[in-house]
Enzyme design. Sequence first.
Site, mmCIF file in Angstrom:
data_model
loop_
_atom_site.group_PDB
_atom_site.id
_atom_site.type_symbol
_atom_site.label_atom_id
_atom_site.label_comp_id
_atom_site.label_asym_id
_atom_site.label_seq_id
_atom_site.Cartn_x
_atom_site.Cartn_y
_atom_site.Cartn_z
ATOM 1 N N GLU A 172 -4.828 -34.964 -12.297
ATOM 2 C CA GLU A 172 -5.060 -36.311 -12.751
ATOM 3 C C GLU A 172 -3.890 -37.026 -13.419
ATOM 4 O OE1 GLU A 172 -9.260 -37.066 -14.654
ATOM 5 O OE2 GLU A 172 -8.238 -35.175 -15.629
ATOM 6 N N ASP B 183 -12.885 -28.562 -20.417
ATOM 7 C CA ASP B 183 -13.235 -29.850 -19.801
ATOM 8 C C ASP B 183 -13.378 -29.925 -18.511
ATOM 9 O OD1 ASP B 183 -13.500 -32.653 -20.207
ATOM 10 O OD2 ASP B 183 -11.537 -33.170 -19.370
ATOM 11 N N HIS C 180 -16.267 -28.364 -13.467
ATOM 12 C CA HIS C 180 -16.129 -28.980 -12.232
ATOM 13 C C HIS C 180 -15.542 -28.029 -11.133
ATOM 14 C CE1 HIS C 180 -16.998 -32.509 -14.213
ATOM 15 N NE2 HIS C 180 -15.942 -32.821 -14.737
HETATM 16 C C1 BG6 Z 1 -14.743 -35.448 -16.772
HETATM 17 C C2 BG6 Z 1 -13.511 -35.072 -17.811
HETATM 18 O O1 BG6 Z 1 -15.729 -34.635 -16.660
HETATM 19 O O2 BG6 Z 1 -14.064 -35.688 -15.534
HETATM 20 C C3 BG6 Z 1 -12.470 -36.001 -17.680
HETATM 21 O O3 BG6 Z 1 -14.273 -35.081 -19.058
HETATM 22 C C4 BG6 Z 1 -11.804 -36.233 -16.266
HETATM 23 O O4 BG6 Z 1 -11.340 -35.467 -18.594
HETATM 24 C C5 BG6 Z 1 -12.982 -36.486 -15.569
HETATM 25 O O5 BG6 Z 1 -11.015 -37.275 -16.320
HETATM 26 C C6 BG6 Z 1 -12.528 -36.602 -13.864
HETATM 27 O O6 BG6 Z 1 -13.503 -36.941 -13.324
HETATM 28 P P1 BG6 Z 1 -13.184 -37.861 -11.785
HETATM 29 O O7 BG6 Z 1 -14.422 -38.085 -11.232
HETATM 30 O O8 BG6 Z 1 -12.361 -38.829 -12.160
HETATM 31 O O9 BG6 Z 1 -12.373 -36.776 -11.056
#
Ligand code: BG6
Length: 517
Positions: free
Chosen positions: A242, A261, A266
């Site tokens: 990110e 997190d 994920h």
């Molecule tokens: C969330 C986290 O679950 O997922 C965040 O708490 C993160 O910190 C986000 O930025 C990322 O999601 P995506 O869909 O933008 O990849």
Amino acid sequence: MSAGTPLSASGGPSAAAAEEALEPCAMVIFGASGDLTHRMLLPALYNLALDRRLPPRFAVVGFARSDWTDDEFRRRARQSVQQFSRRPVDDAVWESFANSLFFVSGEYHQPQAHARLAALLKKVEKERGTGGNHLYYLALPPTTFPLIIGGLQKTGGIGRDHQRDGWARVIVEKPFGADLESARELNRQVHNAFREDDVYRIDHYLGKETVQNILVFRFANGIFEPIWNRRYVDHVQITVAESIGVGQRGSYYDATGALRDIVQNHMLQLLSLVAMEPPIAFNGRAVRNEKVKVLHAVRHLAGEEVDAATARGQYARGWISGQEVPGYREEDNVSPHSATETFVALRLFVDSWRWADVPFYLRTGKRLPKRSTEIAVQFKRAPHLLFRDIADVSAMEPNFLTIRIQPNEGISIKFLTKVPGSPVRIRPANMDFIYGASFLVQAPSAYETLILDALRGDATLFTRADEVEAAWSIMAGVLERWQSAPPPAFPDYEAGTWGPAGADALVERDGREWRRL
Ligand code: BG6
């Protein structure tokens, strides 16, 4: 879960799905004045309304501490949609959607507030024919869950002690606990009031089209599965990069860190989809059984093994896309001495017949040079370098199969090819599938897909109790080691770079390197 429901049915408008009649329902959002509701839930619900995918008899009841009326909630909901919807507001659709929005103001622990909610739900049931079916959305931190569940039980909103007409399901937002113990405790609390089949633990990654496509890619095609194992695969790299920092979420993030997190949920979800065995059917039970088996097979790290197999980091001030950005410790609501990690790299092994000795390298971080989530499978080199004497061997890169989750969604395969002419020169080339070019429809957001699945009673894309606990137990040894070790010398990577030196060392020790993204 509705056994046998095809995964793809929830993925986007289709002729079959459009005819699907959903049961009437009132959806209650706890935390209706919060950021998640504002950015994700209301825009997702509006887009479902636009596609006529919501139940014909439906209502949304927002519950929060803010002192709002129905009208105020509707006014703010319109702002949310204007700001965050993937499609513009259509006045006619908005009008009818807005009429389905209601609001209850109150404290989560107050019996009077729960009584007001119960009364409103009765009224809504009468006026909008929602049939006594309730979908509760807990868009709040887990500390509020016992209060909310307790309140609902007392007013008969849920619970085994009450004879209710209609069903009650609950969607629970992440983080689901902060470690194995707290996740078990949360499961106990939720199971006090709901059957596991009625619990929908959200991991929004599972709602992403490209993540769902991992299963289709692997199991609808005959050509990949035979090579998807230790005999052909050298290693797997999973990256969730990110470029954003922690923004306004400093207080949540500082108590959480990247491991909890992103990695625990994920990334372990991505790993289980890549590593799982073919399920015997496409339904929630079969798919989740196989994912849980992968998590159980992940070798646990403990003590010194953690030092060798992980790296953590925290960003310092730096530059992203030509803009100077603050260091993590300078962010709002973050301790100036914080030891919270904003970057994690780790090497895991899945101890199974299929994956024995194949490393899975995971890395995630905030304030990296770009946003990019991908899974890259690197295959072993050709066994015999036939062209060694006539071509430059250093150009002979191994084959990679890359699943780009976001952005630039797609799948590519890198292979070697001959440059036209003589002498023989060999170069890598790519076969590329790009979603945007192949399908001209816009994909629904993850929240659209997941809310719709919960309304349909399909939990395939949600995390089961044993799954969430298995994922936490993989993290346990790492959390313990990190807590007991002296505080790391943070910050240790500049914003706009690919993380701390330890992350490179982790893969280099194995004679490998991170892919350049
Ligand atoms: C969330 C986290 O679950 O997922 C965040 O708490 C993160 O910190 C986000 O930025 C990322 O999601 P995506 O869909 O933008 O990849």
